[in-house]
Design a protein around this motif. Structure first.
Motif, PDB file in Angstrom:
ATOM      1  N   ALA A 134       0.839  -1.210   0.000  1.00 55.92           N
ATOM      2  CA  ALA A 134       0.000   0.000   0.000  1.00 55.92           C
ATOM      3  C   ALA A 134       0.868   1.251   0.000  1.00 55.92           C
ATOM      4  CB  ALA A 134      -0.932  -0.011   1.211  1.00 55.92           C
ATOM      5  N   HIS A 135       1.959   1.195   0.756  1.00 55.22           N
ATOM      6  CA  HIS A 135       2.894   2.331   0.801  1.00 55.22           C
ATOM      7  C   HIS A 135       3.508   2.571  -0.569  1.00 55.22           C
ATOM      8  CE1 HIS A 135       6.831   4.239   1.610  1.00 55.22           C
ATOM      9  NE2 HIS A 135       6.120   4.946   2.463  1.00 55.22           N
ATOM     10  N   ASP A 136       3.948   1.500  -1.217  1.00 53.00           N
ATOM     11  CA  ASP A 136       4.549   1.634  -2.547  1.00 53.00           C
ATOM     12  C   ASP A 136       3.525   2.125  -3.571  1.00 53.00           C
ATOM     13  OD1 ASP A 136       6.913   0.849  -1.468  1.00 53.00           O
ATOM     14  OD2 ASP A 136       7.007  -1.090  -2.482  1.00 53.00           O
ATOM     15  N   LEU A 137       2.299   1.638  -3.462  1.00 52.42           N
ATOM     16  CA  LEU A 137       1.256   2.101  -4.377  1.00 52.42           C
ATOM     17  C   LEU A 137       1.002   3.584  -4.172  1.00 52.42           C
ATOM     18  CD1 LEU A 137      -0.857   1.579  -6.553  1.00 52.42           C
ATOM     19  CD2 LEU A 137      -2.456   0.906  -4.748  1.00 52.42           C
ATOM     20  N   ASP A 138       0.978   4.009  -2.928  1.00 45.84           N
ATOM     21  CA  ASP A 138       0.775   5.427  -2.647  1.00 45.84           C
ATOM     22  C   ASP A 138       1.895   6.260  -3.251  1.00 45.84           C
ATOM     23  OD1 ASP A 138      -0.808   7.505  -1.351  1.00 45.84           O
ATOM     24  OD2 ASP A 138       0.971   7.769  -0.095  1.00 45.84           O
ATOM     25  N   LEU A 139       3.131   5.792  -3.107  1.00 47.30           N
ATOM     26  CA  LEU A 139       4.264   6.516  -3.706  1.00 47.30           C
ATOM     27  C   LEU A 139       4.148   6.551  -5.227  1.00 47.30           C
ATOM     28  CD1 LEU A 139       7.329   5.294  -1.599  1.00 47.30           C
ATOM     29  CD2 LEU A 139       6.218   7.533  -1.537  1.00 47.30           C
ATOM     30  N   ALA A 140       3.763   5.417  -5.803  1.00 44.75           N
ATOM     31  CA  ALA A 140       3.626   5.358  -7.261  1.00 44.75           C
ATOM     32  C   ALA A 140       2.530   6.296  -7.747  1.00 44.75           C
ATOM     33  CB  ALA A 140       3.336   3.924  -7.690  1.00 44.75           C
ATOM     34  N   MET A 141       1.440   6.371  -6.993  1.00 43.95           N
ATOM     35  CA  MET A 141       0.345   7.251  -7.400  1.00 43.95           C
ATOM     36  C   MET A 141       0.765   8.712  -7.363  1.00 43.95           C
ATOM     37  SD  MET A 141      -3.042   5.397  -5.872  1.00 43.95           S
ATOM     38  CE  MET A 141      -4.104   6.689  -6.471  1.00 43.95           C
ATOM     39  N   ARG A 142       1.726   9.024  -6.521  1.00 47.79           N
ATOM     40  CA  ARG A 142       2.217  10.409  -6.463  1.00 47.79           C
ATOM     41  C   ARG A 142       3.010  10.778  -7.708  1.00 47.79           C
ATOM     42  NH1 ARG A 142       2.448  12.773  -1.081  1.00 47.79           N
ATOM     43  NH2 ARG A 142       1.236  11.448   0.295  1.00 47.79           N
ATOM     44  N   CYS A 143       3.447   9.780  -8.458  1.00 45.08           N
ATOM     45  CA  CYS A 143       4.177  10.035  -9.702  1.00 45.08           C
ATOM     46  C   CYS A 143       3.227  10.320 -10.864  1.00 45.08           C
ATOM     47  CB  CYS A 143       5.070   8.848 -10.048  1.00 45.08           C
ATOM     48  SG  CYS A 143       6.384   8.573  -8.859  1.00 45.08           S
ATOM     49  N   LEU A 144       1.949  10.021 -10.690  1.00 38.32           N
ATOM     50  CA  LEU A 144       0.984  10.288 -11.749  1.00 38.32           C
ATOM     51  C   LEU A 144       0.674  11.775 -11.799  1.00 38.32           C
ATOM     52  CD1 LEU A 144      -1.595   7.424 -11.011  1.00 38.32           C
ATOM     53  CD2 LEU A 144       0.252   7.404 -12.689  1.00 38.32           C
ATOM     54  N   SER A 145       0.313  12.227 -12.986  1.00 41.44           N
ATOM     55  CA  SER A 145      -0.174  13.606 -13.071  1.00 41.44           C
ATOM     56  C   SER A 145      -1.536  13.666 -12.378  1.00 41.44           C
ATOM     57  CB  SER A 145      -0.317  14.033 -14.530  1.00 41.44           C
ATOM     58  OG  SER A 145      -1.402  13.332 -15.132  1.00 41.44           O
ATOM     59  N   VAL A 186       2.258   3.287 -15.654  1.00 36.88           N
ATOM     60  CA  VAL A 186       3.142   3.796 -14.596  1.00 36.88           C
ATOM     61  C   VAL A 186       3.021   2.931 -13.350  1.00 36.88           C
ATOM     62  CG1 VAL A 186       3.517   5.733 -13.015  1.00 36.88           C
ATOM     63  CG2 VAL A 186       3.157   6.171 -15.458  1.00 36.88           C
ATOM     64  N   LEU A 187       1.793   2.629 -12.961  1.00 35.32           N
ATOM     65  CA  LEU A 187       1.581   1.864 -11.732  1.00 35.32           C
ATOM     66  C   LEU A 187       2.036   0.418 -11.884  1.00 35.32           C
ATOM     67  CD1 LEU A 187      -1.880   3.290 -10.635  1.00 35.32           C
ATOM     68  CD2 LEU A 187       0.384   3.906  -9.771  1.00 35.32           C
ATOM     69  N   THR A 188       1.823  -0.149 -13.057  1.00 33.30           N
ATOM     70  CA  THR A 188       2.268  -1.524 -13.296  1.00 33.30           C
ATOM     71  C   THR A 188       3.781  -1.619 -13.185  1.00 33.30           C
ATOM     72  OG1 THR A 188       0.379  -1.994 -14.717  1.00 33.30           O
ATOM     73  CG2 THR A 188       2.308  -3.417 -14.970  1.00 33.30           C
ATOM     74  N   GLU A 189       4.472  -0.662 -13.774  1.00 30.04           N
ATOM     75  CA  GLU A 189       5.926  -0.660 -13.703  1.00 30.04           C
ATOM     76  C   GLU A 189       6.394  -0.451 -12.263  1.00 30.04           C
ATOM     77  OE1 GLU A 189       7.868   1.771 -16.612  1.00 30.04           O
ATOM     78  OE2 GLU A 189       9.659   1.945 -15.384  1.00 30.04           O
ATOM     79  N   ALA A 190       5.770   0.477 -11.571  1.00 31.49           N
ATOM     80  CA  ALA A 190       6.186   0.785 -10.199  1.00 31.49           C
ATOM     81  C   ALA A 190       5.913  -0.372  -9.245  1.00 31.49           C
ATOM     82  CB  ALA A 190       5.477   2.050  -9.710  1.00 31.49           C
ATOM     83  N   MET A 191       4.885  -1.144  -9.550  1.00 38.92           N
ATOM     84  CA  MET A 191       4.490  -2.223  -8.640  1.00 38.92           C
ATOM     85  C   MET A 191       4.966  -3.581  -9.139  1.00 38.92           C
ATOM     86  SD  MET A 191       3.015  -0.560  -6.237  1.00 38.92           S
ATOM     87  CE  MET A 191       2.229  -1.830  -5.271  1.00 38.92           C
ATOM     88  N   ALA A 192       5.869  -3.612 -10.091  1.00 39.92           N
ATOM     89  CA  ALA A 192       6.327  -4.885 -10.672  1.00 39.92           C
ATOM     90  C   ALA A 192       6.916  -5.813  -9.618  1.00 39.92           C
ATOM     91  CB  ALA A 192       7.358  -4.610 -11.770  1.00 39.92           C
ATOM     92  N   ALA A 193       7.580  -5.272  -8.631  1.00 43.11           N
ATOM     93  CA  ALA A 193       8.202  -6.107  -7.598  1.00 43.11           C
ATOM     94  C   ALA A 193       7.176  -6.863  -6.762  1.00 43.11           C
ATOM     95  CB  ALA A 193       9.062  -5.244  -6.690  1.00 43.11           C
ATOM     96  N   TRP A 194       5.926  -6.420  -6.785  1.00 42.80           N
ATOM     97  CA  TRP A 194       4.887  -7.044  -5.954  1.00 42.80           C
ATOM     98  C   TRP A 194       4.136  -8.144  -6.678  1.00 42.80           C
ATOM     99  CZ3 TRP A 194       4.962  -6.451  -0.969  1.00 42.80           C
ATOM    100  CH2 TRP A 194       5.626  -5.338  -0.452  1.00 42.80           C
TER     101      TRP A 194
END
Length: 195
Positions: A134-145, A186-194
């Motif tokens: 959830a923390h990583d998803l939140d960080l990834a969402m901050r990278c979205l416009s 963007v989110l798929t790439e950011a969350m690939a480790a999960w």
């Protein structure tokens, strides 16, 4: 009081969309109690939406408060075509979008609030993984416009059809699809480790 009873009374919470329209008409005429019922009825849902869009409870509460003030002022414009809840969701979404546009994405991990503890009991390892994801998803969402984030949340979390999102944010359905697609990438790439 109408023959159907007072919509501000005890049946207000279980009232249908028609109840919302009646309350909105009364609120537009200056009935503050009718507006309070509408706030009570829709407040939790729009706060949840705003929290998903803004990422923090405090900013979501500010956005919802501003949206309710705007809704109160704009009640004479409400025509009841799409229902009060839909109309209010649009106001909240646009308020959040404006606030998101006004701030630059911040990927400061210290600024990210701790995720809420899960309501159900689970093994500590599983809970830690869930919180980390959830923390990583939140960080990834901050990278979205701001535009991508709003479209993605409305589509993927709120389950809104593309056409409704397009009406809400006042762009074409094709533009909504493009924003959702880019956000997914963007989110798929950011969350690939999960995976």
């Amino acid at each position: 009081m109408s023959a159907q009873g007072d919509p501000c009374g005890e049946d207000a919470d279980g009232a249908s969309g028609a109840g919302d329209r009646l309350l909105a008409v009364r609120a537009a005429e200056g009935d503050e109690e009718a507006f309070e019922v509408l706030v009570h009825r829709h407040g939790a849902a729009v706060l949840q939406l705003a929290e998903r869009l803004m990422g923090t409870r405090t900013q979501a509460e500010d956005a919802v408060r501003d949206a309710f003030v705007s809704a109160w002022r704009r009640l004479p414009e409400f025509r009841g075509e799409a229902g009060f809840g839909v109309w209010l969701h649009r106001i909240v979404t646009n308020r959040c979008l404006n606030l998101l546009r006004a701030r630059r994405p911040v990927a400061d991990p210290d600024a990210v609030p701790e995720p809420a503890p899960p309501e159900h009991r689970s093994p500590p390892v599983r809970a830690a993984e869930s919180n980390a994801a959830a923390h990583d998803l939140d960080l990834a969402m901050r990278c979205l416009s701001a535009e991508q984030r709003v479209c993605w949340v409305l589509r993927e979390i709120e389950g809104m059809p593309y056409e409704s999102i397009a009406q809400t944010v006042r762009i074409s359905p094709e533009a909504v699809r493009a924003r959702v697609f880019r956000a997914r990438c963007v989110l798929t790439e950011a969350m690939a480790a999960w995976r």
